[in-house]
Design a protein around this motif. Structure first.
Motif, PDB file in Angstrom:
ATOM      1  N   LEU A 178      -3.139   5.280  -2.182  1.00 22.48           N
ATOM      2  CA  LEU A 178      -4.334   4.685  -2.795  1.00 22.48           C
ATOM      3  C   LEU A 178      -4.483   5.137  -4.247  1.00 22.48           C
ATOM      4  O   LEU A 178      -4.856   4.348  -5.120  1.00 22.48           O
ATOM      5  CB  LEU A 178      -5.579   5.083  -2.004  1.00 22.48           C
TER       6      LEU A 178
ATOM      7  N   LEU B 257       0.794  -1.220   0.000  1.00 26.38           N
ATOM      8  CA  LEU B 257       0.000   0.000   0.000  1.00 26.38           C
ATOM      9  C   LEU B 257       0.829   1.272   0.000  1.00 26.38           C
ATOM     10  O   LEU B 257       0.482   2.257  -0.628  1.00 26.38           O
ATOM     11  CB  LEU B 257      -0.917  -0.015   1.230  1.00 26.38           C
TER      12      LEU B 257
ATOM     13  N   ASP C  73      -1.939   3.203  -6.390  1.00 32.52           N
ATOM     14  CA  ASP C  73      -2.221   1.771  -6.558  1.00 32.52           C
ATOM     15  C   ASP C  73      -3.520   1.419  -5.833  1.00 32.52           C
ATOM     16  O   ASP C  73      -3.506   0.896  -4.726  1.00 32.52           O
ATOM     17  CB  ASP C  73      -1.072   0.933  -6.011  1.00 32.52           C
ATOM     18  N   PRO C  74      -4.670   1.702  -6.434  1.00 36.09           N
ATOM     19  CA  PRO C  74      -5.966   1.456  -5.793  1.00 36.09           C
ATOM     20  C   PRO C  74      -6.195   0.012  -5.370  1.00 36.09           C
ATOM     21  O   PRO C  74      -6.908  -0.249  -4.396  1.00 36.09           O
ATOM     22  CB  PRO C  74      -6.975   1.881  -6.871  1.00 36.09           C
ATOM     23  N   SER C  75      -5.609  -0.931  -6.090  1.00 37.78           N
ATOM     24  CA  SER C  75      -5.854  -2.340  -5.775  1.00 37.78           C
ATOM     25  C   SER C  75      -5.081  -2.836  -4.565  1.00 37.78           C
ATOM     26  O   SER C  75      -5.402  -3.879  -3.992  1.00 37.78           O
ATOM     27  CB  SER C  75      -5.501  -3.215  -6.986  1.00 37.78           C
TER      28      SER C  75
ATOM     29  N   ILE D 108      -5.064  -1.881  -1.546  1.00 43.67           N
ATOM     30  CA  ILE D 108      -5.844  -1.928  -0.315  1.00 43.67           C
ATOM     31  C   ILE D 108      -6.524  -3.284  -0.128  1.00 43.67           C
ATOM     32  O   ILE D 108      -6.849  -3.683   0.992  1.00 43.67           O
ATOM     33  CB  ILE D 108      -6.911  -0.796  -0.313  1.00 43.67           C
TER      34      ILE D 108
ATOM     35  N   TYR E  56      -7.403  -4.567   3.446  1.00 42.71           N
ATOM     36  CA  TYR E  56      -8.453  -3.570   3.670  1.00 42.71           C
ATOM     37  C   TYR E  56      -8.224  -2.802   4.971  1.00 42.71           C
ATOM     38  O   TYR E  56      -9.134  -2.619   5.774  1.00 42.71           O
ATOM     39  CB  TYR E  56      -9.834  -4.231   3.661  1.00 42.71           C
TER      40      TYR E  56
ATOM     41  N   LYS F  19      -3.753   8.725   1.166  1.00 43.35           N
ATOM     42  CA  LYS F  19      -4.570   9.005  -0.013  1.00 43.35           C
ATOM     43  C   LYS F  19      -3.740   8.922  -1.296  1.00 43.35           C
ATOM     44  O   LYS F  19      -4.207   8.423  -2.323  1.00 43.35           O
ATOM     45  CB  LYS F  19      -5.231  10.378   0.110  1.00 43.35           C
TER      46      LYS F  19
ATOM     47  N   TYR G 237      -7.188   0.762   6.587  1.00 43.81           N
ATOM     48  CA  TYR G 237      -7.204   2.191   6.294  1.00 43.81           C
ATOM     49  C   TYR G 237      -6.569   2.951   7.451  1.00 43.81           C
ATOM     50  O   TYR G 237      -6.738   2.581   8.615  1.00 43.81           O
ATOM     51  CB  TYR G 237      -8.644   2.685   6.109  1.00 43.81           C
TER      52      TYR G 237
ATOM     53  N   TYR H 249      -8.369  10.940   6.141  1.00 43.50           N
ATOM     54  CA  TYR H 249      -7.284  10.082   5.696  1.00 43.50           C
ATOM     55  C   TYR H 249      -6.032  10.943   5.526  1.00 43.50           C
ATOM     56  O   TYR H 249      -6.095  11.994   4.884  1.00 43.50           O
ATOM     57  CB  TYR H 249      -7.624   9.423   4.357  1.00 43.50           C
TER      58      TYR H 249
END
Length: 230
Positions: free
Chosen positions: A170, A32, A173-175, A177, A181, A167, A183, A162
């Motif tokens: 994310l 992440l 690389d959005p995937s 997370i 999962y 941020k 945060y 956040y």
């Protein structure tokens, strides 16, 4: 008067064991947060759960327990609220911060406090850093002293967001997370402390929490995180 809190903006992250720090950073954040400047995420420390500089004799008040695990099965969880059944990381972090900043030694034993906090934690052992949370609870002797003074605290959240570095990660690389999962949410607020004979004090608070919110599951607390960019 003694009080169970650390000084303003003292670090939750400082209580992390080496094994947990490696696990959280290596497993949760490796994918992440693989962006430039990641090192800045882990410098300094956020402030914390039990802080009350406005109260008398605050400077030497914190005494973390060497063994944060409850020594006996408590009867209930006293004044510690149950975790909300919600799937929004920001909303859960707000509720968790209020829980962490609130306590009542008048009707809650130390074991009950720990048991109540445990209910907020993720059940995924590979991610949970229980010691980062319990390290802020006073040892049994200090808790008893606070109880003698009927010390209790309430809290109000003023903001939750956040951190910018999270941020950006994310966005890059959005995937990523989807591995766990988890945060990161920075919460700010105010804590109001009171004790017998009308004593009271207030303290601004800020903490960054790692919160796990898997799809179709309620959120849970992973850790009190190291300091990150706002």
């Amino acid at each position: 008067m003694p009080n169970r809190f650390s000084s303003p903006l003292s670090g939750y992250g400082a209580t992390w064991s080496t094994r947990r720090r490696v696990l959280i950073i290596g497993v949760v954040l490796a994918a992440l947060l693989a962006v430039a400047g990641i090192a800045a995420w882990f410098t300094g420390h956020d402030g914390h759960h039990h802080d009350a500089s406005a109260a008398p004799s605050v400077s030497d008040s914190t005494a973390p327990s060497a063994d944060p695990t409850p020594t006996a099965t408590p009867s209930g969880t006293g004044s510690v609220p149950k975790p909300p059944r919600i799937s929004d990381p920001l909303a859960y972090a707000k509720a968790a911060a209020v829980m962490l900043w609130s306590y009542d030694t008048r009707d809650t034993s130390r074991d009950q406090e720990l048991a109540g906090m445990k209910a907020w934690m993720t059940t995924e052992a590979k991610y949970a850093d229980w010691s980062s949370v319990t390290g802020q609870v006073s040892d049994p002797v200090l808790w008893s002293r606070l109880g003698d003074n009927a010390q209790h605290a309430t809290a109000k959240v003023t903001d939750a967001h956040y951190p910018s570095a999270f941020k950006q990660a994310l966005a890059d690389d959005p995937s990523a997370i989807t591995d766990a999962y988890i945060y990161y949410v920075t919460v700010t607020g105010t804590q109001q402390i009171a004790w017998k004979k009308g004593g009271s004090g207030a303290q601004d608070q800020a903490v960054t929490l790692a919160v796990q919110c898997r799809p179709s599951h309620d959120c849970s607390l992973v850790a009190i995180a190291p300091s990150v960019a706002p």
